[in-house]
Design an enzyme around this catalytic site. Structure first.
Site, PDB file in Angstrom:
ATOM      1  N   GLU A 131      14.074  78.055  87.719  1.00 46.95           N
ATOM      2  CA  GLU A 131      14.269  76.625  87.406  1.00 46.95           C
ATOM      3  C   GLU A 131      14.710  75.810  88.654  1.00 46.95           C
ATOM      4  O   GLU A 131      14.253  74.625  88.965  1.00 46.95           O
ATOM      5  CB  GLU A 131      15.648  76.524  86.552  1.00 46.95           C
ATOM      6  CG  GLU A 131      15.980  75.195  85.958  1.00 46.95           C
ATOM      7  CD  GLU A 131      14.827  74.702  84.698  1.00 46.95           C
ATOM      8  OE1 GLU A 131      13.985  75.613  84.375  1.00 46.95           O
ATOM      9  OE2 GLU A 131      15.169  73.666  84.432  1.00 46.95           O
ATOM     10  N   ASP A 132      15.424  76.683  89.762  1.00 42.01           N
ATOM     11  CA  ASP A 132      16.114  75.740  90.663  1.00 42.01           C
ATOM     12  C   ASP A 132      15.309  75.965  92.137  1.00 42.01           C
ATOM     13  O   ASP A 132      15.859  75.387  93.186  1.00 42.01           O
ATOM     14  CB  ASP A 132      17.469  76.219  90.946  1.00 42.01           C
ATOM     15  CG  ASP A 132      18.275  75.447  89.699  1.00 42.01           C
ATOM     16  OD1 ASP A 132      17.390  74.875  88.926  1.00 42.01           O
ATOM     17  OD2 ASP A 132      19.369  75.948  89.456  1.00 42.01           O
TER      18      ASP A 132
END
Ligand code: MN
Length: 497
Positions: free
Chosen positions: A75-76
């Site tokens: 996600e990051d």
């Protein structure tokens, strides 16, 4: 800070491979998240370390701890699923992707959806370890919630109380349930939290003195009876559970006897009854406060004997007696089983319980085999036996389980729409708004253009497009499963008013 030795010290007989895997995940996550900062200004890696530590505290395997370090990486950061797979293999990729998917679920904030949302979480997680990582991730976010903007705090804390803590309870992971509830409590009910804090503060000293005194006397009596192999400690009720109990007792603190309890742990089940005998022959028990959850465990699997006795000098104390194994199970529930690396011994074939089975490692809904398998926890086996006696909320839930009947799909924003099984995109559109249903022109399911009559599956992400000129057609009705969609189509066609 973020000393990996802290995590190693929580492992139970780790092998060199276990340590190497955790170290590799630690290094990989630290490097990939370099420069990432949290709201508080601290490095993002602190969150990953905190999450992994929460997981280690539950006694989970090195694989799950490693996945904890990596849970936000897709996600990051720029790390792709392929790279993750290359470095750490299928199993860890599967866990990380599972956690990432769960992160897309949004809370509606209405009690009506809570049960569906809890079920959705369980269904989506596919593997109990995904759920445990997610709960540990949430716990760390709760521990650092003070840095989040005020208006977000309440939403996150509420969601924790309504969705996450009950899941921890269902899984029998008392430790997580307690920590999640206590961290959320002060944000959701600030005034009540303050009140409980004062009550605890006022009582604590008296409780400590009373317990220490009784503990000495009990130890003496046990020794007199040649009983030496035991362990005694005491626990004070968590803030949130005292709050719930106080509500039940209409605020009367004096009628709550289990604010604190003395806990005796022994080796064998027979020893539990011996200790109970010694306690009762020396101190008079309060009638109707003797509970034998060893002979009849609670539905979440909890086993222990509880009795409340008069100390003889005006005090009243609850005594809990259980084996060490029951004690571990009471704190860690299902988590204490998934760390075992045993083959499946007994298969639960009851269809009502398949959803629980399906989230145990070894076999999951996608049919993908994971390498760590486990024994079926005893409380699940017992559930099968309890089936016919029903009456309990949990059983009713499972009986009416609408997993078989319902599906959960997402809007592009991540909101959950709950529909009957075999619903199509048109049902979905009408569930959102009549105008959308009436003017739907095309749809994307999981990013692909598909016919609006396509049947939806659990977890699908649905995007619909509308056009002013688009109109319902008579043919739609046969594809629709919801009464609402059918009625609205009939209305739009002028068949009914
Ligand atoms: Mn996270």
């Amino acid at each position: 800070m973020n000393d990996i030795k802290e995590i190693f010290s929580l492992l139970n007989n780790p092998t060199e491979e276990d340590k190497a895997l955790i170290q590799k995940a630690y290094d990989f996550a630290q490097k990939a998240h370099t420069g990432g900062v949290r709201k508080s200004g601290e490095p993002y890696f602190n969150h990953l370390f905190g999450t992994a530590k929460n997981i280690a505290e539950l006694g989970m395997s090195s694989t799950t701890i490693a996945a904890g370090f990596l849970h936000d990486i897709i996600e990051d950061t720029n790390v792709t699923p392929d790279e993750l797979k290359k470095e750490f293999g299928d199993e860890i990729l599967f866990l990380v992707e599972g956690v990432t998917k769960l992160g897309k679920i949004r809370h509606h904030g209405t009690a009506r959806y809570d049960e569906s949302l809890r079920k959705l979480f369980v269904a989506m997680s596919q593997d109990i370890r995904v759920l445990i990582i997610k709960l540990c991730d949430r716990l760390h976010n709760m521990m650092t919630l003070e840095h989040v903007p005020k208006e977000k705090q309440l939403r996150i804390a509420k969601e924790t109380l309504e969705i996450y803590a009950p899941i921890a309870y269902r899984l029998g992971i008392k430790k997580l349930q307690r920590d999640l509830e206590d961290t959320a409590f002060k944000y959701v009910y600030p005034n009540e939290y303050e009140e409980i804090r004062k009550i605890m503060k006022a009582k604590r000293e008296k409780i400590e003195i009373e317990l220490t005194k009784f503990e000495k006397l009990l130890k003496k009596e046990l020794a007199k009876n040649n009983f030496t192999d035991f362990h005694i400690d005491h626990r004070v009720k968590s803030m949130y559970s005292l709050f719930k109990k106080l509500k039940k007792y209409k605020g009367d603190v004096e009628s709550i006897y289990d604010i604190s309890a003395l806990r005796v742990t022994v080796k064998e089940v027979a020893d539990c009854y011996k200790v109970l005998g010694i306690v009762h022959s020396n101190w008079r028990p309060l009638p109707e406060r003797i509970k034998d959850y060893i002979a009849s465990p609670k539905l979440n699997g909890y086993q222990s004997i509880h009795t409340t006795i008069f100390t003889g000098d005006g005090g009243i104390i609850e005594v809990q007696i259980r084996t060490q194994e029951m004690d571990k199970e009471a704190e860690y529930g299902i988590a204490s089983h998934v760390s075992y690396k045993e083959g499946l011994k007994k298969k639960t074939t009851n269809p009502n319980l398949l959803w629980i089975r399906s989230i145990l490692p070894g076999k999951n809904m996608s049919g993908k085999k994971t390498s760590t398998s486990t024994d079926v926890p005893s409380w699940i086996k017992e559930l099968v036996e309890y089936q016919n006696e029903a009456g309990d909320e949990f059983i009713d839930d499972i009986k009416n389980d609408f997993f078989e009947e319902r599906i959960f799909v997402f809007t592009p924003k991540g909101d959950v729409i709950d529909l009957p099984k075999d619903s199509c995109v048109i049902d979905f559109a009408y569930a959102i708004h009549t105008d959308i249903g009436d003017h739907i022109s095309s749809a994307k399911i999981n990013g692909r253009f598909l016919a609006i009559t396509t049947t939806l599956k659990n977890g699908d992400r649905v995007e619909v497009e509308t056009k002013k000129g688009a109109k319902p057609s008579f043919k739609w009705i046969e594809f629709c499963k919801t009464t609402m969609a059918r009625r609205k189509i009939n209305q739009a066609l002028g068949i009914i008013k």
